[in-house]
Design a protein around this motif. Structure first.
Motif, PDB file in Angstrom:
ATOM      1  N   GLU A 149       0.831  -1.199   0.000  1.00  0.00           N
ATOM      2  CA  GLU A 149       0.000   0.000   0.000  1.00  0.00           C
ATOM      3  C   GLU A 149       0.866   1.250   0.000  1.00  0.00           C
ATOM      4  OE1 GLU A 149      -3.027   2.584  -0.206  1.00  0.00           O
ATOM      5  OE2 GLU A 149      -3.120   0.410  -0.503  1.00  0.00           O
ATOM      6  N   ARG A 152       2.034   1.799  -3.478  1.00  0.00           N
ATOM      7  CA  ARG A 152       0.972   2.357  -4.335  1.00  0.00           C
ATOM      8  C   ARG A 152       0.790   3.845  -4.065  1.00  0.00           C
ATOM      9  NH1 ARG A 152      -1.401  -2.820  -3.459  1.00  0.00           N
ATOM     10  NH2 ARG A 152      -2.462  -2.097  -1.577  1.00  0.00           N
ATOM     11  N   GLU A 153       0.858   4.252  -2.814  1.00  0.00           N
ATOM     12  CA  GLU A 153       0.704   5.665  -2.467  1.00  0.00           C
ATOM     13  C   GLU A 153       1.833   6.501  -3.061  1.00  0.00           C
ATOM     14  OE1 GLU A 153       0.577   5.751   1.750  1.00  0.00           O
ATOM     15  OE2 GLU A 153      -1.461   4.933   1.893  1.00  0.00           O
ATOM     16  N   SER A 155       3.657   5.677  -5.659  1.00  0.00           N
ATOM     17  CA  SER A 155       3.501   5.638  -7.116  1.00  0.00           C
ATOM     18  C   SER A 155       2.506   6.698  -7.575  1.00  0.00           C
ATOM     19  CB  SER A 155       3.027   4.255  -7.564  1.00  0.00           C
ATOM     20  OG  SER A 155       3.974   3.264  -7.229  1.00  0.00           O
ATOM     21  N   GLU A 156       1.429   6.858  -6.832  1.00  0.00           N
ATOM     22  CA  GLU A 156       0.419   7.859  -7.177  1.00  0.00           C
ATOM     23  C   GLU A 156       0.958   9.271  -6.966  1.00  0.00           C
ATOM     24  OE1 GLU A 156      -3.004   9.262  -8.753  1.00  0.00           O
ATOM     25  OE2 GLU A 156      -2.340   7.161  -8.649  1.00  0.00           O
ATOM     26  N   ARG A 157       1.724   9.465  -5.894  1.00  0.00           N
ATOM     27  CA  ARG A 157       2.270  10.783  -5.579  1.00  0.00           C
ATOM     28  C   ARG A 157       3.190  11.289  -6.689  1.00  0.00           C
ATOM     29  NH1 ARG A 157       6.405  11.149  -0.782  1.00  0.00           N
ATOM     30  NH2 ARG A 157       4.919   9.588   0.031  1.00  0.00           N
ATOM     31  N   LYS A 159       3.210  10.193  -9.839  1.00  0.00           N
ATOM     32  CA  LYS A 159       2.688   9.784 -11.139  1.00  0.00           C
ATOM     33  C   LYS A 159       3.036  10.797 -12.217  1.00  0.00           C
ATOM     34  CE  LYS A 159      -1.603   8.149 -13.287  1.00  0.00           C
ATOM     35  NZ  LYS A 159      -3.063   7.895 -13.061  1.00  0.00           N
TER      36      LYS A 159
END
Length: 210
Positions: A149, A152-153, A155-157, A159
């Motif tokens: 998780e 994923r966080e 990776s989104e930050r 992006k």
């Protein structure tokens, strides 16, 4: 039985008459040969640290030999980095069983510059860059899911944008004081050549009994 496992080493030898004056030159020759032979993980090395009198070891990857120093990168908040902050003296060990060779190094660790760390970080694969942000190395985590998780966080930050080097991440360089080359030989009469710093900080070498 474990005690019955034996290998009779006989591929190569170390002859004083053909040794270079610098152990770094010999290390480079051996490393190039290991790479040419396509040995698995040729740059893998055991890094041993000692803090409060308790030794600790782990495998890290050599990333460069620069100006006679051996470089690797890590999280500066990791256990190994904390141990290096307490005691700068370390040992490295390479073992390439396909060539029946071992290299043992004693030396002193210091951090490389922020710029050098940043330059290397930008050369890493994107997933490795994200992992450096997502993982609080050596810290306890609740489970595998929490680690994923965090990835994923992160990776989104980041992006669709360049990933900067984390402030807690960077390189160490090991400045060697001793380097020993071990070549397996028949009958356990192995070749051991130890380079050490003599007068005027010049390298010298001696043969050791196996």
């Amino acid at each position: 039985m474990l005690r019955d496992i034996r290998i009779n080493y006989q591929k190569y030898q170390l002859d004083e008459s053909s040794l270079p004056s610098s152990p770094i030159e010999l290390f480079d020759e051996w490393m190039q040969e290991v790479i040419k032979k396509e040995v698995t993980e040729p740059t893998a090395m055991v890094l041993s640290t000692c803090s409060a009198g308790v030794p600790d070891s782990r495998i890290v990857l050599l990333k460069e030999v620069e100006n006679g120093n051996f470089l690797f990168y890590t999280n500066y908040a990791s256990s190994k980095a904390n141990q290096l902050a307490a005691n700068e003296h370390v040992a490295l060990n390479f073992f390439w069983h396909e060539l029946e060779r071992q290299v043992r190094i004693k030396g002193v660790a210091s951090k490389v510059s922020e710029q050098q760390s940043a330059d290397y970080f930008q050369s890493r694969p994107r997933e490795s860059q994200l992992g450096a942000w997502a993982s609080a190395q050596s810290q306890e985590v609740a489970n595998r899911q929490s680690l994923e998780e965090s990835f994923r966080e992160v990776s989104e930050r980041f992006k669709e944008q360049a990933i900067p080097k984390p402030p807690h991440w960077g390189g160490f360089q090991i400045t060697p004081t001793e380097i020993e080359f071990w070549q397996g030989r028949p009958g356990r009469l192995h070749d051991r050549i130890r380079y050490f710093l003599g007068e005027n900080n010049r390298w010298k070498f001696k043969r050791l009994a196996p």
